[in-house]
Design an enzyme around this catalytic site. Structure first.
Site, PDB file in Angstrom:
ATOM      1  N   CYS B  53       0.777  -1.155  -0.130  1.00 13.25           N
ATOM      2  CA  CYS B  53       0.199   0.014   0.208  1.00 13.25           C
ATOM      3  C   CYS B  53       0.806   1.225   0.082  1.00 13.25           C
ATOM      4  O   CYS B  53       0.468   2.312   0.040  1.00 13.25           O
ATOM      5  CB  CYS B  53      -0.890   0.216   1.229  1.00 13.25           C
ATOM      6  SG  CYS B  53      -1.285  -1.308   2.020  1.00 13.25           S
ATOM      7  N   CYS B 126      -0.843  10.448   4.184  1.00 12.41           N
ATOM      8  CA  CYS B 126       0.374   9.836   4.745  1.00 12.41           C
ATOM      9  C   CYS B 126       0.561   9.655   6.315  1.00 12.41           C
ATOM     10  O   CYS B 126       1.383   9.045   6.798  1.00 12.41           O
ATOM     11  CB  CYS B 126       1.672  10.520   4.128  1.00 12.41           C
ATOM     12  SG  CYS B 126       1.393  10.496   2.261  1.00 12.41           S
TER      13      CYS B 126
END
Lengths: 392, 214
Positions: B53, B126
């Site tokens: 991912c 993130c």
């Protein structure tokens, strides 16, 4: 001073190109469509440029349509051809590692206009399989669009053999040659193609200018309507300074190609060999020999591409990455995935693309700092993949 | 070479704030080498994400009797935002003699973002994994100390009402390679007793497969 290793993204404009364009902004500003001397001078400049380019492509000037970009050329080639040839069939064939300009145009036509599109798989090096291409051809197939050289991994397709197959089945063949034009043979007679897209910004010409080669007898419908410029296929006042600059850039590229290609291949292989030898758990993406002279695409396991890029950027080294974190979509590179590598390999891939200003000193600087950057990021990373996991 | 000593070759080209940059180049509390820490000294260990991912984080916590975090060490596979976020998180939970785990569990990505003076909008996602890894480590501490009732499976939605299997469990199973309903059931036992959830499970498998494996 930056070490720019992102020439596949775009190139600087060659000084000689800039010079050739200069007078067409304020001195020779005419509209080639005007019936006056100012307009005539502009028309002459445009005709000369078209002539120059036609000699390089080995076609007639009337077969060249100037556009605003490589993307526009591709849109005109595919949309224009599909719409003009509906009565002949409703199926086209392309492949999975094409640039978004091709893929998104195809997706659009599938969704909005009911076109059937086959996306061929590629092998581990990024090459399509010719027998698979031939197998997918049906009575409905009217067009094949396969890129000349890939923008991410640099793989060069067998354009001549693809065009043979298309000829045999009486299907037209378009190639996106934007990345190839500065380095490979773009003689359309040699290649045997019907449509070819090129642009200025990859070969030291200006951005915002492209062209589509349209072989005589290839029916297209325009996608931009208006005053009927460019033989009715691309309306809008012609961008004379950019057309002149584009012609100059192509002329220089052709003249200097042989020497520059050899120089770049040497530098490219020096870079690849040194990285693969000195940094463990790395491998080259793309074809080992059938690749663009200026492209080195390398996967670094256990590290994320954006982090590598930013570290390199700190040393003044500019490259690009197939990592999801550098893309707008937040998906990793569709090209790296298409050559059969897992997501984690795509996230850690870096593309170095060399060019005119690339020197051995620049590559040496990269080679000096890169092992430390990778070593550092691997210390940060909890991941520990092996080359075996990647089938290497 | 000490990467931390690098000076920007010009001061205009950096995409992130100075704080992000500082934590990216000089990460705090990082576990640098495999043998650097003794796992047995840590009583809460959590790991989330996967390299597929694009992000994976591991967090090691040392929690004392008063339930205060005395040490927070970590490793991260991810971009600069992810690395800096995890580093900043480790600072937040250990500064001023350490944070109570009660409070640490309430840390949100927004809190980390604030301390980093802001991440670019499209990089905000993130920073999400760091606090998830922290919570996973705290849950691990609860498990080790027999306080399973205090474990918080946050954000998870119960799909199988009898066996209390959540969408996160299904996500994990898909990430582990279970790509059919049968394989997911083998791993999670989902849908064995609660048959009503099967269509939803099948939908989730399709969703996660698409998300992670295209």
């Amino acid at each position: 001073m930056e070490i720019y290793l992102d020439h596949a993204a775009t190139t600087y404009v060659d000084e000689r190109v800039k010079e050739s364009m200069d007078k067409y902004f304020s001195d020779e500003y005419g509209n080639p469509g005007s019936f006056n001397t100012v307009g005539l001078r502009a028309k002459n400049a445009m005709d000369e440029s078209r002539e120059t380019i036609s000699k390089i492509l080995n076609c007639t000037p009337q077969e060249i349509i100037f556009t605003g970009s490589g993307t526009e050329s591709i849109n005109l080639a595919i949309k224009g051809f599909v719409r003009a040839n509906k009565s002949k069939g409703n199926h086209i064939i392309t492949q999975k590692t094409e640039h978004e300009a091709v893929l998104e145009t195809c997706h659009y036509l599938e969704k909005e206009e009911g076109l059937k599109v086959t996306y061929l798989d590629v092998d581990e090096f990024g090459l399509i399989k010719l027998d698979e291409l031939e197998k997918e051809i049906t009575k409905e197939t009217i067009l094949v669009s396969i890129m000349y050289a890939n923008n991410e991994i640099g793989t060069v397709q067998n354009i001549k053999e693809i065009s043979e197959i298309c000829k045999k089945h009486k299907i037209k063949f378009h190639t996106d040659a934007c990345q190839a034009a500065g380095y490979l043979d773009i003689n359309v007679q040699n290649l045997g193609i019907d449509l070819m897209s090129l642009n200025g910004s990859k070969l030291y010409g200006p951005k915002g200018i492209g062209l589509l080669y349209v072989k005589k007898g290839t029916m297209l419908k325009p996608i931009i309507h208006g005053g009927g410029q460019e033989f009715g296929l691309r309306s809008g006042t012609e961008n004379i300074p950019y057309i002149v600059g584009f012609a100059k850039a192509l002329e220089i590229a052709q003249r200097e190609k042989d020497v520059e290609v050899m120089r770049l291949i040497n530098l490219r292989d020096y870079l690849i060999n040194n990285v693969l030898e000195n940094i463990p758990k790395t491998f080259l993406n793309g074809h080992p020999s059938s690749r663009l002279p200026n492209n080195a695409n390398i996967t670094f396991l256990d590290v994320e591409g954006e982090a590598i890029m930013l570290m390199m950027n700190e040393y003044g080294i500019c490259a690009s990455s197939g990592s999801a974190c550098t893309s707008k979509s937040l998906d990793p590179s569709h090209v790296i995935l298409a050559i059969g590598l897992p997501y984690e390999a795509a996230h850690g891939s870096i593309r170095f693309t060399l060019g005119k200003k690339t020197t051995k000193e620049g590559i040496d600087k990269l080679l000096k700092v890169l092992p430390g950057i990778i070593e550092y990021l691997r210390q940060v990373s909890p991941v520990n993949l092996s080359l075996k996991d990647m089938g290497k | 070479m000490n990467v931390g000593d690098v000076k920007s070759y010009d001061n205009t080209s950096w995409f992130y704030t100075d704080t992000v940059k500082d934590h990216f180049f000089n990460p705090r509390n990082l576990v640098k080498k495999d043998n650097e820490i003794e796992v047995k000294d840590f009583n809460g260990i959590g790991s989330v994400g996967s390299p597929a991912c694009g992000d994976q984080m591991s967090v090691w916590l040392k929690i004392d009797k008063n339930e205060t975090i005395k040490e927070c060490r970590w490793r991260c596979f991810g971009c600069a935002s992810a690395i800096a976020s995890t580093s900043m998180l480790s600072v937040i939970v250990t500064e001023n003699d350490g944070m109570k785990i009660e409070d640490a569990m309430k840390i949100k990505p927004q809190d980390i973002n604030k301390r980093l003076d802001g991440l670019p909008t499209r990089k905000f996602h993130c920073s999400v994994l760091g606090d998830k890894a922290l919570r996973a480590a705290i849950n691990d501490y609860f498990r080790r100390t027999g306080q399973n009732d205090r474990m918080v499976i946050e954000g998870a939605k119960i799909i199988d009402k009898i066996l209390k299997i959540t969408d996160k469990d299904i996500e994990e199973a898909v990430l582990d390679g279970a790509d059919t309903f049968e394989k997911v059931q083998q791993k999670t036992k989902v849908g064995i007793k609660d048959k009503t959830c099967i269509p939803e499970v099948e939908q989730l498998i399709r969703f996660y497969k698409e998300k992670y494996f295209g």
